[in-house]
Motif scaffolding. Structure first.
Motif, PDB file in Angstrom:
ATOM      1  N   ILE A 121      53.145  71.287  27.199  1.00 40.95           N
ATOM      2  CA  ILE A 121      53.475  70.495  28.382  1.00 40.95           C
ATOM      3  C   ILE A 121      54.743  69.708  28.083  1.00 40.95           C
ATOM      4  CG2 ILE A 121      52.708  68.712  29.988  1.00 40.95           C
ATOM      5  CD1 ILE A 121      49.853  69.429  29.327  1.00 40.95           C
ATOM      6  N   SER A 122      55.755  69.897  28.921  1.00 40.87           N
ATOM      7  CA  SER A 122      57.021  69.181  28.767  1.00 40.87           C
ATOM      8  C   SER A 122      57.161  68.159  29.887  1.00 40.87           C
ATOM      9  CB  SER A 122      58.204  70.156  28.800  1.00 40.87           C
ATOM     10  OG  SER A 122      58.127  71.077  27.735  1.00 40.87           O
ATOM     11  N   TYR A 123      57.346  66.892  29.500  1.00 38.23           N
ATOM     12  CA  TYR A 123      57.578  65.810  30.455  1.00 38.23           C
ATOM     13  C   TYR A 123      59.091  65.581  30.488  1.00 38.23           C
ATOM     14  CZ  TYR A 123      52.623  65.154  29.387  1.00 38.23           C
ATOM     15  OH  TYR A 123      51.277  65.359  29.180  1.00 38.23           O
ATOM     16  N   ILE A 124      59.719  65.945  31.588  1.00 37.80           N
ATOM     17  CA  ILE A 124      61.183  66.003  31.649  1.00 37.80           C
ATOM     18  C   ILE A 124      61.705  64.955  32.622  1.00 37.80           C
ATOM     19  CG2 ILE A 124      63.165  67.486  32.133  1.00 37.80           C
ATOM     20  CD1 ILE A 124      61.245  69.884  31.632  1.00 37.80           C
ATOM     21  N   GLY A 125      62.624  64.136  32.134  1.00 37.42           N
ATOM     22  CA  GLY A 125      63.233  63.114  32.976  1.00 37.42           C
ATOM     23  C   GLY A 125      64.352  62.436  32.199  1.00 37.42           C
ATOM     24  N   GLN A 126      64.443  61.112  32.299  1.00 39.58           N
ATOM     25  CA  GLN A 126      65.469  60.382  31.560  1.00 39.58           C
ATOM     26  C   GLN A 126      65.327  60.653  30.060  1.00 39.58           C
ATOM     27  OE1 GLN A 126      65.362  56.173  32.253  1.00 39.58           O
ATOM     28  NE2 GLN A 126      67.281  55.772  31.140  1.00 39.58           N
ATOM     29  N   GLN A 127      64.091  60.751  29.619  1.00 44.44           N
ATOM     30  CA  GLN A 127      63.798  61.178  28.263  1.00 44.44           C
ATOM     31  C   GLN A 127      62.836  62.355  28.349  1.00 44.44           C
ATOM     32  OE1 GLN A 127      62.266  57.594  26.449  1.00 44.44           O
ATOM     33  NE2 GLN A 127      64.300  56.967  25.774  1.00 44.44           N
ATOM     34  N   LYS A 128      62.793  63.180  27.303  1.00 43.32           N
ATOM     35  CA  LYS A 128      61.920  64.351  27.306  1.00 43.32           C
ATOM     36  C   LYS A 128      60.901  64.241  26.183  1.00 43.32           C
ATOM     37  CE  LYS A 128      61.780  69.391  27.032  1.00 43.32           C
ATOM     38  NZ  LYS A 128      62.526  70.668  26.888  1.00 43.32           N
ATOM     39  N   ASN A 202      63.475  55.693  39.167  1.00 46.69           N
ATOM     40  CA  ASN A 202      64.235  54.484  39.493  1.00 46.69           C
ATOM     41  C   ASN A 202      65.663  54.576  38.946  1.00 46.69           C
ATOM     42  OD1 ASN A 202      62.043  53.347  40.792  1.00 46.69           O
ATOM     43  ND2 ASN A 202      61.335  52.217  38.986  1.00 46.69           N
ATOM     44  N   LYS A 203      65.806  55.151  37.753  1.00 52.63           N
ATOM     45  CA  LYS A 203      67.133  55.331  37.177  1.00 52.63           C
ATOM     46  C   LYS A 203      67.962  56.291  38.032  1.00 52.63           C
ATOM     47  CE  LYS A 203      70.265  55.072  33.900  1.00 52.63           C
ATOM     48  NZ  LYS A 203      71.047  53.827  33.651  1.00 52.63           N
ATOM     49  N   PHE A 204      67.307  57.348  38.533  1.00 54.32           N
ATOM     50  CA  PHE A 204      67.999  58.280  39.427  1.00 54.32           C
ATOM     51  C   PHE A 204      68.499  57.569  40.679  1.00 54.32           C
ATOM     52  CE2 PHE A 204      67.482  60.851  43.306  1.00 54.32           C
ATOM     53  CZ  PHE A 204      68.534  61.746  43.126  1.00 54.32           C
ATOM     54  N   GLN A 205      67.661  56.762  41.291  1.00 49.28           N
ATOM     55  CA  GLN A 205      68.045  56.060  42.525  1.00 49.28           C
ATOM     56  C   GLN A 205      69.218  55.119  42.270  1.00 49.28           C
ATOM     57  OE1 GLN A 205      67.199  56.962  45.274  1.00 49.28           O
ATOM     58  NE2 GLN A 205      65.036  57.379  45.558  1.00 49.28           N
ATOM     59  N   GLN A 206      69.208  54.444  41.113  1.00 50.66           N
ATOM     60  CA  GLN A 206      70.295  53.525  40.784  1.00 50.66           C
ATOM     61  C   GLN A 206      71.625  54.279  40.624  1.00 50.66           C
ATOM     62  OE1 GLN A 206      68.983  51.529  37.246  1.00 50.66           O
ATOM     63  NE2 GLN A 206      67.286  50.489  38.282  1.00 50.66           N
ATOM     64  N   GLU A 207      71.575  55.392  39.885  1.00 54.67           N
ATOM     65  CA  GLU A 207      72.815  56.138  39.658  1.00 54.67           C
ATOM     66  C   GLU A 207      73.270  56.847  40.923  1.00 54.67           C
ATOM     67  OE1 GLU A 207      73.561  58.265  36.189  1.00 54.67           O
ATOM     68  OE2 GLU A 207      72.406  56.946  34.866  1.00 54.67           O
ATOM     69  N   ASN A 236      77.937  68.333  43.925  1.00 56.37           N
ATOM     70  CA  ASN A 236      77.770  68.879  42.571  1.00 56.37           C
ATOM     71  C   ASN A 236      77.271  67.813  41.597  1.00 56.37           C
ATOM     72  OD1 ASN A 236      78.616  71.454  43.321  1.00 56.37           O
ATOM     73  ND2 ASN A 236      80.751  71.084  42.770  1.00 56.37           N
ATOM     74  N   GLU A 237      77.847  66.614  41.683  1.00 57.29           N
ATOM     75  CA  GLU A 237      77.439  65.549  40.769  1.00 57.29           C
ATOM     76  C   GLU A 237      76.039  65.054  41.099  1.00 57.29           C
ATOM     77  OE1 GLU A 237      80.078  62.606  39.386  1.00 57.29           O
ATOM     78  OE2 GLU A 237      81.889  63.659  40.033  1.00 57.29           O
ATOM     79  N   LEU A 238      75.688  65.075  42.388  1.00 56.50           N
ATOM     80  CA  LEU A 238      74.334  64.679  42.770  1.00 56.50           C
ATOM     81  C   LEU A 238      73.308  65.685  42.235  1.00 56.50           C
ATOM     82  CD1 LEU A 238      72.529  62.697  44.284  1.00 56.50           C
ATOM     83  CD2 LEU A 238      72.883  64.073  46.354  1.00 56.50           C
ATOM     84  N   LYS A 242      70.171  64.968  39.698  1.00 57.96           N
ATOM     85  CA  LYS A 242      68.789  65.377  39.963  1.00 57.96           C
ATOM     86  C   LYS A 242      68.206  66.125  38.771  1.00 57.96           C
ATOM     87  CE  LYS A 242      69.237  65.709  45.007  1.00 57.96           C
ATOM     88  NZ  LYS A 242      69.278  66.626  46.182  1.00 57.96           N
ATOM     89  N   LYS A 243      69.003  67.070  38.226  1.00 56.90           N
ATOM     90  CA  LYS A 243      68.521  67.858  37.089  1.00 56.90           C
ATOM     91  C   LYS A 243      68.292  66.977  35.864  1.00 56.90           C
ATOM     92  CE  LYS A 243      70.786  72.125  38.576  1.00 56.90           C
ATOM     93  NZ  LYS A 243      71.884  73.098  38.311  1.00 56.90           N
ATOM     94  N   ARG A 244      69.126  65.962  35.716  1.00 50.33           N
ATOM     95  CA  ARG A 244      69.049  65.122  34.515  1.00 50.33           C
ATOM     96  C   ARG A 244      67.977  64.050  34.606  1.00 50.33           C
ATOM     97  NH1 ARG A 244      71.913  60.497  32.809  1.00 50.33           N
ATOM     98  NH2 ARG A 244      73.203  60.527  34.698  1.00 50.33           N
ATOM     99  N   LEU A 245      67.727  63.519  35.807  1.00 49.81           N
ATOM    100  CA  LEU A 245      66.893  62.326  35.904  1.00 49.81           C
ATOM    101  C   LEU A 245      65.619  62.477  36.734  1.00 49.81           C
ATOM    102  CD1 LEU A 245      69.637  59.574  36.321  1.00 49.81           C
ATOM    103  CD2 LEU A 245      68.270  60.075  34.292  1.00 49.81           C
ATOM    104  N   LEU A 246      65.597  63.372  37.717  1.00 47.45           N
ATOM    105  CA  LEU A 246      64.377  63.464  38.521  1.00 47.45           C
ATOM    106  C   LEU A 246      63.221  63.964  37.649  1.00 47.45           C
ATOM    107  CD1 LEU A 246      65.367  64.843  42.052  1.00 47.45           C
ATOM    108  CD2 LEU A 246      64.597  62.542  41.418  1.00 47.45           C
ATOM    109  N   PRO A 247      62.098  63.240  37.629  1.00 41.66           N
ATOM    110  CA  PRO A 247      61.002  63.598  36.719  1.00 41.66           C
ATOM    111  C   PRO A 247      60.283  64.870  37.158  1.00 41.66           C
ATOM    112  CG  PRO A 247      60.354  61.779  38.145  1.00 41.66           C
ATOM    113  CD  PRO A 247      61.806  62.022  38.407  1.00 41.66           C
TER     114      PRO A 247
END
Length: 271
Positions: A121-128, A202-207, A236-238, A242-247
């Motif tokens: 199980i991989s938990y993917i978001g700001q940290q993995k 929350n980090k995604f919404q801020q950025e 593209n940046e959005l 999303k790929k980097r921060l959305l959990p």
């Protein structure tokens, strides 16, 4: 428990691939590889090409893996979730025969069927973060046992049924059993608080807010052609954000099998 699970997984992986365990004590595992795993893990094709050309057998390497945090300074390779070596092994398992059938080497016993599944199980978001669940389901009674690989690490299994033993036919079909395991995993995930996901969202919404404000300030002063280019860059940046921060949670079977075990072993599992 996480490091113990990794250690048990490595032990069974090398045993099932018929590698010689030269040492296995307190989170330190020393293994003599076979040729195939030497090629996979050490990436020394020129050595094996040369050995084959001169008609020799070759000598696979012996490696020491350390899973006990208290011994990580000892001579050997520290293994944990995120280790490139561990992911090499995961990928090998995913590519080569995920499912196996094994028999406990018992003496004159009826062997009952267990469906065993090792799930990453991989938990993917700001940290993995990665986690292994090792689950066994008794295909007659429906009893489920967790951390199974840890509990059977001292039991000897083989692909051939031992003399004077016989197998009991499953009542629960393998497909149905796996669905039960999937159901447990869903319950397990639902029971967690997932604060990591809230923080990442929350980090995604801020950025996103900063990114949107930045591009809107430029759009106001841009002509039509520039607006199209800016909008494309914003999208593209959005997407990257999303790929980097959305959990998200990714569930991936590593391997599994049908393990036939004696009633004596089953009692120990349920104790």
């Amino acid at each position: 428990m996480e490091q113990q699970t990794i250690h048990s997984y490595l032990q069974k992986f090398f045993e099932l691939n018929e590698c010689e365990l030269k040492g296995n004590d307190s989170g330190v595992l020393t293994v003599k590889l076979n040729e195939e795993l030497d090629r996979l893990l050490l990436n020394r094709p020129f050595y094996w090409e040369y050995i084959k050309k001169i008609g020799q057998e070759g000598e696979p390497a012996t490696l020491t893996f350390i899973t006990n945090p208290d011994k990580r300074e000892e001579k050997g390779e520290w293994i944990h979730f995120g280790s490139p070596r561990l992911h090499q092994i995961f990928q090998y398992q995913l590519k080569h025969g995920k499912f196996t059938m094994l028999y406990e080497q018992a003496s004159q016993a009826a062997l009952n069927p267990w469906l065993v599944a090792n799930i990453k199980i991989s938990y993917i978001g700001q940290q993995k973060k990665d986690e292994i669940l090792s689950i066994g389901l008794h295909l007659i009674s429906g009893v489920m046992v967790f951390d199974l690989m840890e509990k059977i690490k001292s039991i000897h299994f083989h692909t051939i049924i031992p003399d004077y033993c016989f197998t009991i036919s499953p009542i629960i079909k393998i497909q149905s059993g796996y669905r039960r395991i999937e159901g447990y995993i869903r319950q397990y995930l639902d029971s967690m608080e997932h604060q990591w996901a809230e923080h990442s969202y929350n980090k995604f919404q801020q950025e996103k807010e900063i990114l949107t404000h930045f591009y809107e300030s430029y759009l106001q002063a841009a002509d039509e052609e520039e607006q199209e280019q800016l909008t494309e860059r914003y999208d593209n940046e959005l997407d990257h954000l999303k790929k980097r921060l959305l959990p998200k949670i990714h569930i991936e079977p590593i391997n599994g099998g049908l393990f036939y075990m004696s009633e004596e072993t089953e009692k120990a599992l349920r104790a």
